[in-house]
Design a protein around this motif. Structure first.
Motif, PDB file in Angstrom:
ATOM      1  N   THR A  97      46.535  32.402  -9.044  1.00  0.00           N
ATOM      2  CA  THR A  97      47.223  32.186  -7.102  1.00  0.00           C
ATOM      3  C   THR A  97      45.889  31.232  -6.961  1.00  0.00           C
ATOM      4  N   VAL A  98      46.439  30.304  -6.114  1.00  0.00           N
ATOM      5  CA  VAL A  98      45.397  29.904  -5.223  1.00  0.00           C
ATOM      6  C   VAL A  98      44.990  30.454  -3.428  1.00  0.00           C
ATOM      7  N   VAL A  99      44.090  30.341  -3.050  1.00  0.00           N
ATOM      8  CA  VAL A  99      44.167  31.515  -2.303  1.00  0.00           C
ATOM      9  C   VAL A  99      43.595  30.757  -1.013  1.00  0.00           C
ATOM     10  N   PRO A 100      43.694  30.605   0.529  1.00  0.00           N
ATOM     11  CA  PRO A 100      42.317  29.840   1.406  1.00  0.00           C
ATOM     12  C   PRO A 100      41.099  31.210   0.872  1.00  0.00           C
ATOM     13  N   ALA A 101      40.461  30.804   1.380  1.00  0.00           N
ATOM     14  CA  ALA A 101      39.028  30.565   1.620  1.00  0.00           C
ATOM     15  C   ALA A 101      38.907  32.705   2.531  1.00  0.00           C
ATOM     16  N   LYS A 102      39.399  32.043   4.028  1.00  0.00           N
ATOM     17  CA  LYS A 102      39.835  32.740   5.334  1.00  0.00           C
ATOM     18  C   LYS A 102      40.724  33.518   4.877  1.00  0.00           C
ATOM     19  N   GLU A 103      41.700  33.772   3.954  1.00  0.00           N
ATOM     20  CA  GLU A 103      42.709  34.986   3.637  1.00  0.00           C
ATOM     21  C   GLU A 103      41.560  35.625   2.431  1.00  0.00           C
ATOM     22  N   SER A 104      41.040  35.726   1.310  1.00  0.00           N
ATOM     23  CA  SER A 104      40.005  36.586   0.949  1.00  0.00           C
ATOM     24  C   SER A 104      39.350  36.989   1.432  1.00  0.00           C
ATOM     25  N   VAL A 105      39.467  39.087   0.963  1.00  0.00           N
ATOM     26  CA  VAL A 105      38.880  39.531   1.590  1.00  0.00           C
ATOM     27  C   VAL A 105      37.669  40.567  -0.374  1.00  0.00           C
ATOM     28  N   PRO A 106      36.846  40.312   0.455  1.00  0.00           N
ATOM     29  CA  PRO A 106      35.656  40.915  -0.376  1.00  0.00           C
ATOM     30  C   PRO A 106      35.545  42.232  -0.801  1.00  0.00           C
ATOM     31  N   VAL A 107      35.848  42.355  -2.221  1.00  0.00           N
ATOM     32  CA  VAL A 107      35.689  43.886  -1.995  1.00  0.00           C
ATOM     33  C   VAL A 107      34.748  44.553  -3.625  1.00  0.00           C
ATOM     34  N   PRO A 108      33.920  45.369  -3.702  1.00  0.00           N
ATOM     35  CA  PRO A 108      32.987  46.258  -4.255  1.00  0.00           C
ATOM     36  C   PRO A 108      33.641  45.659  -5.675  1.00  0.00           C
ATOM     37  N   ALA A 109      34.989  46.160  -6.081  1.00  0.00           N
ATOM     38  CA  ALA A 109      35.624  46.373  -7.669  1.00  0.00           C
ATOM     39  C   ALA A 109      36.547  45.690  -7.669  1.00  0.00           C
ATOM     40  N   VAL A 110      37.405  45.573  -8.598  1.00  0.00           N
ATOM     41  CA  VAL A 110      38.413  45.365  -8.485  1.00  0.00           C
ATOM     42  C   VAL A 110      39.654  46.387  -9.681  1.00  0.00           C
ATOM     43  N   LYS A 111      39.331  47.571  -7.980  1.00  0.00           N
ATOM     44  CA  LYS A 111      39.773  48.750  -8.148  1.00  0.00           C
ATOM     45  C   LYS A 111      41.059  48.788  -7.975  1.00  0.00           C
ATOM     46  N   PRO A 112      42.636  49.411  -8.107  1.00  0.00           N
ATOM     47  CA  PRO A 112      43.524  49.253  -7.433  1.00  0.00           C
ATOM     48  C   PRO A 112      43.378  49.914  -6.075  1.00  0.00           C
ATOM     49  N   GLU A 113      42.672  51.123  -5.500  1.00  0.00           N
ATOM     50  CA  GLU A 113      42.645  51.875  -4.961  1.00  0.00           C
ATOM     51  C   GLU A 113      41.873  50.931  -3.530  1.00  0.00           C
ATOM     52  N   PHE A 114      41.986  49.782  -3.998  1.00  0.00           N
ATOM     53  CA  PHE A 114      41.356  48.272  -2.365  1.00  0.00           C
ATOM     54  C   PHE A 114      42.213  48.167  -2.161  1.00  0.00           C
ATOM     55  N   LEU A 115      43.479  47.949  -3.100  1.00  0.00           N
ATOM     56  CA  LEU A 115      44.716  47.273  -3.398  1.00  0.00           C
ATOM     57  C   LEU A 115      45.316  48.119  -2.123  1.00  0.00           C
ATOM     58  N   ALA A 116      46.056  49.899  -1.840  1.00  0.00           N
ATOM     59  CA  ALA A 116      46.562  50.069  -1.537  1.00  0.00           C
ATOM     60  C   ALA A 116      46.723  49.869   0.272  1.00  0.00           C
ATOM     61  N   LEU A 117      44.849  49.413   0.253  1.00  0.00           N
ATOM     62  CA  LEU A 117      44.436  49.730   1.577  1.00  0.00           C
ATOM     63  C   LEU A 117      44.848  48.102   2.075  1.00  0.00           C
ATOM     64  N   LEU A 118      45.331  47.330   1.686  1.00  0.00           N
ATOM     65  CA  LEU A 118      45.870  45.684   2.581  1.00  0.00           C
ATOM     66  C   LEU A 118      47.116  46.043   3.179  1.00  0.00           C
ATOM     67  N   VAL A 119      48.132  46.612   2.732  1.00  0.00           N
ATOM     68  CA  VAL A 119      48.857  46.503   3.478  1.00  0.00           C
ATOM     69  C   VAL A 119      49.903  47.648   3.877  1.00  0.00           C
ATOM     70  N   SER A 120      49.952  48.344   2.480  1.00  0.00           N
ATOM     71  CA  SER A 120      50.161  50.027   3.421  1.00  0.00           C
ATOM     72  C   SER A 120      48.953  50.947   4.129  1.00  0.00           C
ATOM     73  N   GLY A 121      47.839  51.054   3.502  1.00  0.00           N
ATOM     74  CA  GLY A 121      46.535  51.126   3.931  1.00  0.00           C
ATOM     75  C   GLY A 121      46.883  50.926   6.203  1.00  0.00           C
ATOM     76  N   ALA A 122      46.715  49.841   6.177  1.00  0.00           N
ATOM     77  CA  ALA A 122      46.142  48.709   7.508  1.00  0.00           C
ATOM     78  C   ALA A 122      47.551  49.076   8.011  1.00  0.00           C
ATOM     79  N   THR A 123      48.599  49.532   7.298  1.00  0.00           N
ATOM     80  CA  THR A 123      50.147  48.926   7.962  1.00  0.00           C
ATOM     81  C   THR A 123      49.439  50.799   8.785  1.00  0.00           C
ATOM     82  N   ALA A 124      49.455  51.443   8.141  1.00  0.00           N
ATOM     83  CA  ALA A 124      49.687  52.980   9.033  1.00  0.00           C
ATOM     84  C   ALA A 124      48.385  52.799   9.505  1.00  0.00           C
TER      85      ALA A 124
END
Length: 329
Positions: free
Chosen positions: A83-110
Motif C-alpha cells: 500500500t502507498v501511504v503519505p509519510a505524515k500518516e506513517s508511525v515509526p515502530v521498533p519492530a513489526v509486532k502486531p502488539e503495536f498494531l493493537a495500539l493504533l485504533v483500539s488502544g488510541a480509542t480507549a
C-alpha cells in the motif's frame, strides 16, 4: 507491482509499505457498508490499520524514512499486501509486532476517550463492556492505572480469567450470570463511568446503572453493525429524564474527531508497552475454524470470528509470510 511503483515516482511525499499484519476492527463493517463516508462508491479500499516495512519512498518522504524501516499506519486501504501511504500518516515502530498494531485504533480509542471524556478519579467504579476485546482490554488497564474499581463484561470463563490477569476487579461472564442483578447488588450507588461498545439492551442497562454525575462513553454499538440499518434497537424515550435525575451525561466518541490527541496517545502507550506497563493481547485466530488468519483471503474469516465474540484481544491477520515481508523490492 507496476501500479504501486508508478505512484511512488509521481507522489513525492508517499511511502510504499509491504504489509505484514493488518488489524480487524468492528468498524470495518460500517466502513465497507458506506456508513462512515456516504460519498464513497465501490470499489474502494477497505481496512483501517496495518504494520509492515518500507520498501519504496517518494523524494520528500526519504527525509523521514528509509527503505527497511518498520512502520504502522492508521487510514483506509490497509487490507492489501502493498500500500502507498503519505509519510505524515506513517508511525515509526521498533519492530513489526502486531502488539503495536493493537495500539493504533483500539488502544488510541480507549486512551483518548478515557482521558478526554471519562474524567477518571481514584476510587470510582468503571464498567467496561466487551472488556476482553480489542479496545476493552485497554480501557480496563487505563482505568486500573487511574486507581478505579473496574467491572468488565465478557462471554466466557477464559475471558474472565484474562480480565483478572489485567487487574479487572470484577469480571462478569454474562453467559453465566445476570449482569443487571450483579450491578444492582455490587454497585448499589451505580457506576461512575461506562465504556460502552455493544449497544442495544446493554446500553440501556448501562444508562440505568449510572451513578449520580455518571459518565457514559459510547464508542460503538457492535450488536447492530451487521443489521440492515447498522443500529441496534434502543428504547431511549426516557433517556433525558434518566440523565437529568442523576446529573449524568452520555457522550459519543469517534476517533477521527480527536486526531489532535492521537500522536500523544500513541507515544504514551508505546512507552508504557516498552516498560511492561501495558498488555497488548492479540488474537491470531489459532482457535478459529480454518486456523490462523493468514493472507488477505482470511480477512472475512477474521471479521466473522470477531463478530461471533470468539476473540480474546485484538484480532490480526498476517498478510504476508515473513519470507515475503522481509524482502526488498
Amino acid at each position: 507491482m507496476e501500479r504501486f511503483l508508478l505512484l511512488i515516482y509521481i507522489s513525492r511525499s508517499f511511502s510504499l509499505f509491504v504489509l505484514s499484519f493488518v488489524g480487524i476492527n468492528a468498524s470495518d463493517i460500517n466502513y465497507s457498508a458506506g456508513r462512515y463516508d456516504r460519498s464513497l462508491k465501490p470499489p474502494f479500499d477497505a481496512g483501517l490499520e496495518g504494520i509492515g516495512e518500507v520498501v519504496g519512498l517518494g523524494l520528500s518522504a526519504s527525509s523521514h524514512f528509509a527503505v527497511g524501516d518498520t512502520v504502522a499506519y492508521f487510514g483506509s486501504g490497509a487490507f492489501a499486501e502493498y500500500t502507498v501511504v503519505p509519510a505524515k500518516e506513517s508511525v515509526p515502530v521498533p519492530a513489526v509486532k502486531p502488539e503495536f498494531l493493537a495500539l493504533l485504533v483500539s488502544g488510541a480509542t480507549a486512551y483518548i476517550a478515557m482521558k478526554r471524556l471519562g474524567d477518571l478519579a481514584e476510587g470510582q467504579t468503571v464498567l467496561v463492556t466487551a472488556a476482553a476485546g480489542g479496545t476493552g482490554q485497554f480501557a480496563v488497564q487505563l482505568a486500573k492505572q487511574a486507581g478505579c474499581r473496574v467491572i468488565g463484561t465478557c462471554s466466557s470463563d477464559e475471558k474472565a480469567g484474562f480480565l483478572k490477569s489485567l487487574g479487572c476487579d470484577r469480571p462478569v461472564n454474562y453467559a453465566a450470570e445476570d449482569l443487571a442483578k450483579t450491578l444492582r447488588e455490587e454497585c448499589p450507588q451505580g457506576v461512575d463511568v461506562v465504556y460502552e461498545s455493544v449497544g442495544g439492551s446493554v446500553l440501556e442497562l448501562a444508562v440505568n446503572s449510572l451513578a449520580t454525575k455518571g459518565r457514559l462513553i459510547v464508542i460503538g454499538f457492535i450488536s447492530g453493525y451487521q443489521t440492515a440499518s447498522g443500529f441496534p434497537k434502543f428504547s431511549g424515550g426516557t433517556l433525558p429524564v434518566k440523565l437529568l435525575q442523576k446529573s449524568a451525561s452520555m457522550r459519543g466518541f469517534f476517533l477521527p474527531h480527536f486526531l489532535g490527541d492521537y500522536r500523544e496517545a500513541l507515544s504514551s502507550m508505546m512507552q508504557m508497552f516498552a516498560k511492561g506497563k501495558l498488555v497488548c493481547e492479540v488474537d491470531y485466530g489459532d482457535s478459529a475454524q480454518g486456523g490462523r488468519f493468514v493472507g488477505l483471503e482470511s480477512v472475512f474469516r477474521a471479521v466473522d470470528y470477531m463478530y461471533a465474540g470468539k476473540n480474546l484481544g485484538k484480532v490480526v491477520v498476517e498478510v504476508a509470510p515473513p519470507s515475503v515481508s522481509n524482502s526488498k523490492l
